[in-house]
Design a protein around this motif. Structure first.
Motif, PDB file in Angstrom:
ATOM      1  N   THR A 169       0.843  -1.199   0.000  1.00  0.00           N
ATOM      2  CA  THR A 169       0.000   0.000   0.000  1.00  0.00           C
ATOM      3  C   THR A 169       0.875   1.245   0.000  1.00  0.00           C
ATOM      4  O   THR A 169       2.025   1.209   0.457  1.00  0.00           O
ATOM      5  N   GLU A 170       0.330   2.341  -0.478  1.00  0.00           N
ATOM      6  CA  GLU A 170       1.091   3.593  -0.503  1.00  0.00           C
ATOM      7  C   GLU A 170       1.315   4.138   0.901  1.00  0.00           C
ATOM      8  O   GLU A 170       2.332   4.766   1.186  1.00  0.00           O
ATOM      9  N   SER A 171       0.361   3.890   1.795  1.00  0.00           N
ATOM     10  CA  SER A 171       0.487   4.398   3.169  1.00  0.00           C
ATOM     11  C   SER A 171       1.421   3.546   4.017  1.00  0.00           C
ATOM     12  O   SER A 171       1.902   3.987   5.060  1.00  0.00           O
ATOM     13  N   GLY A 172       1.640   2.303   3.581  1.00  0.00           N
ATOM     14  CA  GLY A 172       2.483   1.395   4.339  1.00  0.00           C
ATOM     15  C   GLY A 172       1.731   0.511   5.313  1.00  0.00           C
ATOM     16  O   GLY A 172       2.318  -0.377   5.943  1.00  0.00           O
ATOM     17  N   ARG A 173       0.407   0.717   5.440  1.00  0.00           N
ATOM     18  CA  ARG A 173      -0.376  -0.135   6.334  1.00  0.00           C
ATOM     19  C   ARG A 173      -1.847  -0.076   5.933  1.00  0.00           C
ATOM     20  O   ARG A 173      -2.442   0.998   5.867  1.00  0.00           O
ATOM     21  N   LEU A 174      -2.411  -1.225   5.676  1.00  0.00           N
ATOM     22  CA  LEU A 174      -3.812  -1.326   5.302  1.00  0.00           C
ATOM     23  C   LEU A 174      -4.706  -1.092   6.522  1.00  0.00           C
ATOM     24  O   LEU A 174      -4.488  -1.688   7.586  1.00  0.00           O
ATOM     25  N   ASP A 175      -5.696  -0.241   6.379  1.00  0.00           N
ATOM     26  CA  ASP A 175      -6.659   0.038   7.448  1.00  0.00           C
ATOM     27  C   ASP A 175      -7.466  -1.236   7.715  1.00  0.00           C
ATOM     28  O   ASP A 175      -8.216  -1.693   6.856  1.00  0.00           O
ATOM     29  N   THR A 176      -7.309  -1.806   8.912  1.00  0.00           N
ATOM     30  CA  THR A 176      -7.896  -3.115   9.214  1.00  0.00           C
ATOM     31  C   THR A 176      -8.570  -3.106  10.580  1.00  0.00           C
ATOM     32  O   THR A 176      -7.977  -2.670  11.572  1.00  0.00           O
ATOM     33  N   TRP A 177      -9.821  -3.593  10.613  1.00  0.00           N
ATOM     34  CA  TRP A 177     -10.608  -3.710  11.837  1.00  0.00           C
ATOM     35  C   TRP A 177     -10.979  -5.179  12.044  1.00  0.00           C
ATOM     36  O   TRP A 177     -10.865  -5.993  11.130  1.00  0.00           O
ATOM     37  N   VAL A 178     -11.491  -5.473  13.241  1.00  0.00           N
ATOM     38  CA  VAL A 178     -12.074  -6.786  13.504  1.00  0.00           C
ATOM     39  C   VAL A 178     -13.536  -6.576  13.905  1.00  0.00           C
ATOM     40  O   VAL A 178     -13.835  -5.778  14.804  1.00  0.00           O
ATOM     41  N   GLY A 179     -14.426  -7.287  13.228  1.00  0.00           N
ATOM     42  CA  GLY A 179     -15.842  -7.242  13.560  1.00  0.00           C
ATOM     43  C   GLY A 179     -16.187  -8.381  14.506  1.00  0.00           C
ATOM     44  O   GLY A 179     -15.825  -9.532  14.250  1.00  0.00           O
ATOM     45  N   VAL A 180     -16.862  -8.060  15.606  1.00  0.00           N
ATOM     46  CA  VAL A 180     -17.221  -9.087  16.587  1.00  0.00           C
ATOM     47  C   VAL A 180     -18.711  -9.013  16.912  1.00  0.00           C
ATOM     48  O   VAL A 180     -19.332  -7.962  16.810  1.00  0.00           O
ATOM     49  N   GLY A 181     -19.249 -10.162  17.327  1.00  0.00           N
ATOM     50  CA  GLY A 181     -20.647 -10.230  17.701  1.00  0.00           C
ATOM     51  C   GLY A 181     -20.880 -10.078  19.185  1.00  0.00           C
ATOM     52  O   GLY A 181     -22.017 -10.098  19.638  1.00  0.00           O
ATOM     53  N   GLY A 182     -19.805  -9.948  19.963  1.00  0.00           N
ATOM     54  CA  GLY A 182     -19.989  -9.696  21.374  1.00  0.00           C
ATOM     55  C   GLY A 182     -19.509 -10.783  22.309  1.00  0.00           C
ATOM     56  O   GLY A 182     -20.010 -10.892  23.426  1.00  0.00           O
ATOM     57  N   THR A 183     -18.524 -11.598  21.877  1.00  0.00           N
ATOM     58  CA  THR A 183     -17.953 -12.557  22.823  1.00  0.00           C
ATOM     59  C   THR A 183     -16.716 -11.932  23.454  1.00  0.00           C
ATOM     60  O   THR A 183     -15.929 -11.285  22.759  1.00  0.00           O
ATOM     61  N   PRO A 184     -16.520 -12.112  24.757  1.00  0.00           N
ATOM     62  CA  PRO A 184     -15.349 -11.511  25.410  1.00  0.00           C
ATOM     63  C   PRO A 184     -14.028 -11.949  24.782  1.00  0.00           C
ATOM     64  O   PRO A 184     -13.105 -11.141  24.656  1.00  0.00           O
ATOM     65  N   GLN A 185     -13.957 -13.225  24.363  1.00  0.00           N
ATOM     66  CA  GLN A 185     -12.709 -13.722  23.773  1.00  0.00           C
ATOM     67  C   GLN A 185     -12.352 -12.960  22.499  1.00  0.00           C
ATOM     68  O   GLN A 185     -11.183 -12.650  22.247  1.00  0.00           O
ATOM     69  N   SER A 186     -13.362 -12.661  21.684  1.00  0.00           N
ATOM     70  CA  SER A 186     -13.122 -11.922  20.442  1.00  0.00           C
ATOM     71  C   SER A 186     -12.661 -10.500  20.731  1.00  0.00           C
ATOM     72  O   SER A 186     -11.796  -9.948  20.031  1.00  0.00           O
ATOM     73  N   VAL A 187     -13.236  -9.891  21.746  1.00  0.00           N
ATOM     74  CA  VAL A 187     -12.860  -8.527  22.122  1.00  0.00           C
ATOM     75  C   VAL A 187     -11.407  -8.492  22.597  1.00  0.00           C
ATOM     76  O   VAL A 187     -10.619  -7.636  22.176  1.00  0.00           O
ATOM     77  N   VAL A 188     -11.043  -9.444  23.459  1.00  0.00           N
ATOM     78  CA  VAL A 188      -9.678  -9.494  23.983  1.00  0.00           C
ATOM     79  C   VAL A 188      -8.682  -9.781  22.861  1.00  0.00           C
ATOM     80  O   VAL A 188      -7.595  -9.184  22.803  1.00  0.00           O
ATOM     81  N   ARG A 189      -9.032 -10.687  21.942  1.00  0.00           N
ATOM     82  CA  ARG A 189      -8.152 -11.000  20.813  1.00  0.00           C
ATOM     83  C   ARG A 189      -7.884  -9.746  19.978  1.00  0.00           C
ATOM     84  O   ARG A 189      -6.750  -9.484  19.559  1.00  0.00           O
ATOM     85  N   THR A 190      -8.926  -8.975  19.724  1.00  0.00           N
ATOM     86  CA  THR A 190      -8.776  -7.753  18.932  1.00  0.00           C
ATOM     87  C   THR A 190      -7.830  -6.784  19.618  1.00  0.00           C
ATOM     88  O   THR A 190      -6.960  -6.175  18.977  1.00  0.00           O
ATOM     89  N   ALA A 191      -7.982  -6.624  20.927  1.00  0.00           N
ATOM     90  CA  ALA A 191      -7.101  -5.732  21.682  1.00  0.00           C
ATOM     91  C   ALA A 191      -5.663  -6.235  21.662  1.00  0.00           C
ATOM     92  O   ALA A 191      -4.719  -5.448  21.550  1.00  0.00           O
ATOM     93  N   ARG A 192      -5.497  -7.548  21.774  1.00  0.00           N
ATOM     94  CA  ARG A 192      -4.139  -8.124  21.775  1.00  0.00           C
ATOM     95  C   ARG A 192      -3.397  -7.808  20.490  1.00  0.00           C
ATOM     96  O   ARG A 192      -2.191  -7.557  20.490  1.00  0.00           O
ATOM     97  N   HIS A 193      -4.139  -7.799  19.376  1.00  0.00           N
ATOM     98  CA  HIS A 193      -3.518  -7.498  18.085  1.00  0.00           C
ATOM     99  C   HIS A 193      -3.433  -5.998  17.804  1.00  0.00           C
ATOM    100  O   HIS A 193      -2.876  -5.592  16.780  1.00  0.00           O
ATOM    101  N   GLY A 194      -3.994  -5.184  18.690  1.00  0.00           N
ATOM    102  CA  GLY A 194      -3.912  -3.739  18.507  1.00  0.00           C
ATOM    103  C   GLY A 194      -4.751  -3.201  17.367  1.00  0.00           C
ATOM    104  O   GLY A 194      -4.429  -2.160  16.779  1.00  0.00           O
TER     105      GLY A 194
END
Length: 342
Positions: A169-194
């Motif tokens: 990419t020209e910016s050097g980093r692709l804008d990337t999110w994680v979509g979750v349905g509301g499980t605590p494990q998914s929320v924590v995983r997203t935070a762990r990856h920043g």
């Protein structure tokens, strides 16, 4: 909250014109036209979901986003979501990096496990591997975001040894999110990856998701990563009046809700349930004033930095859906910002 991001989401539901369902091809073109309108009216982002069912026309979000990119100039182009579990992270990165190039840096990958499972048997994945597929593939995708040669090994795809992936990419980093349905494990995983968190709030009071936002922020602090502004997306519809919105939306919403509900063991939707969700739950439906007030209330209560409205549902009329996009861009979004600035 002047930096609030306001967007529109669609799964490319197959609409109808004068009572006749559109073809899947025409339904895809309709989404592109709606995105062009949203771009012209200043909507911040258009997100298109991935499904592999007959009710929906979009199975390849990045291809649709590339088409939208060629017709628009400023709107962000997101998936909502890309089912990473049943895809290959390298190919997903390459496709989004290509959309990013075509659009001049407007691509946004929102990665998820998917609330529907049709893609797993379709592409040869075992549903018993549901959790490990996403865990490993997200881990690889995060490494790809550095845009440097990657060495990686896991159980769900072939290992990589100093593999370089293109295009960059020209910016050097692709804008990337994680979509979750509301499980605590998914929320924590997203935070762990920043990574930024997008929460799907599709029923009940949005306030019940406040603990997940708090968990995300606390987990990010624990891991030493960045707690980005959280996004939420919820269903709704905009028409000129509250009553018109209900009468235009409910019949097609009930069709798709009952069809999916039958597969999941839900009873048929009753009108009273629908009215209660509109009044007290996570259904943002009505006139521009009504929808704007409810969105502003949810944003203020949860402290989120982004709200996306899932504006299509079932076999709606094309003209009504187009009008909903126009009203969201021209009236709802400015009203939300005015309310929050007051």
């Amino acid at each position: 909250m002047t930096d609030l991001v306001l967007g529109l989401d669609t799964f490319g539901d197959v609409p109808q014109d004068a009572g006749t369902p559109l073809s899947h091809a025409a339904a895809v073109r309709q989404v592109v036209e709606e995105a062009v309108i949203a771009d012209e009216l200043g909507v911040d982002v258009i997100a298109v979901g991935e499904h592999h069912r007959p009710e929906y026309s979009i199975s390849a979000p990045e291809t649709v986003l590339a088409g939208i990119a060629a017709r628009t100039s400023r709107i962000k182009l997101a998936s909502g979501v890309t089912v990473l579990s049943s895809d290959d992270p390298v190919r997903v990165f390459q496709r989004f990096a290509t959309v990013d190039a075509i659009s001049g840096g407007r691509a946004q990958a929102i990665l998820g496990r998917g609330s529907f499972t049709e893609s797993f048997p379709l592409f040869g994945y075992d549903l018993s591997d549901y959790d490990i597929l996403f865990e490993e593939k997200l881990d690889l995708f995060v490494k790809l975001l550095d845009e440097k040669p990657v060495t990686w090994s896991g159980t769900t795809r072939a290992a990589l040894e100093n593999a370089d992936v293109f295009p960059k990419t020209e910016s050097g980093r692709l804008d990337t999110w994680v979509g979750v349905g509301g499980t605590p494990q998914s929320v924590v995983r997203t935070a762990r990856h920043g990574l930024p968190l997008m929460i799907a709030i599709i029923g009940g009071s949005p306030t019940r998701f406040a603990p997940y936002i708090d968990l995300y922020q606390r987990a990010a602090e624990k891991f030493g990563t960045v707690a980005h502004p959280v996004g939420m997306h919820s269903p709704g519809f905009v028409a000129d009046t509250d009553e018109e919105a209900k009468e235009l939306f409910y019949p097609s919403y009930k069709v798709i809700r009952d069809r999916i509900g039958a597969l999941r063991g839900w009873p048929p939707l009753r009108r009273e349930e629908f009215e209660a969700e509109v009044e007290h739950g996570s259904m943002y439906l009505g006139s521009p004033e009504t929808v704007a007030r409810k969105i502003a209330g949810a944003v203020r209560t949860l402290g989120v930095g982004r709200f996306d409205l899932i504006y299509s549902s079932g076999p709606q009329d094309v003209s009504a859906r187009t009008r909903a996009v126009e009203l969201f861009g021209a009236k709802v979004a400015p009203m939300v910002r005015d309310i929050l600035a007051g």
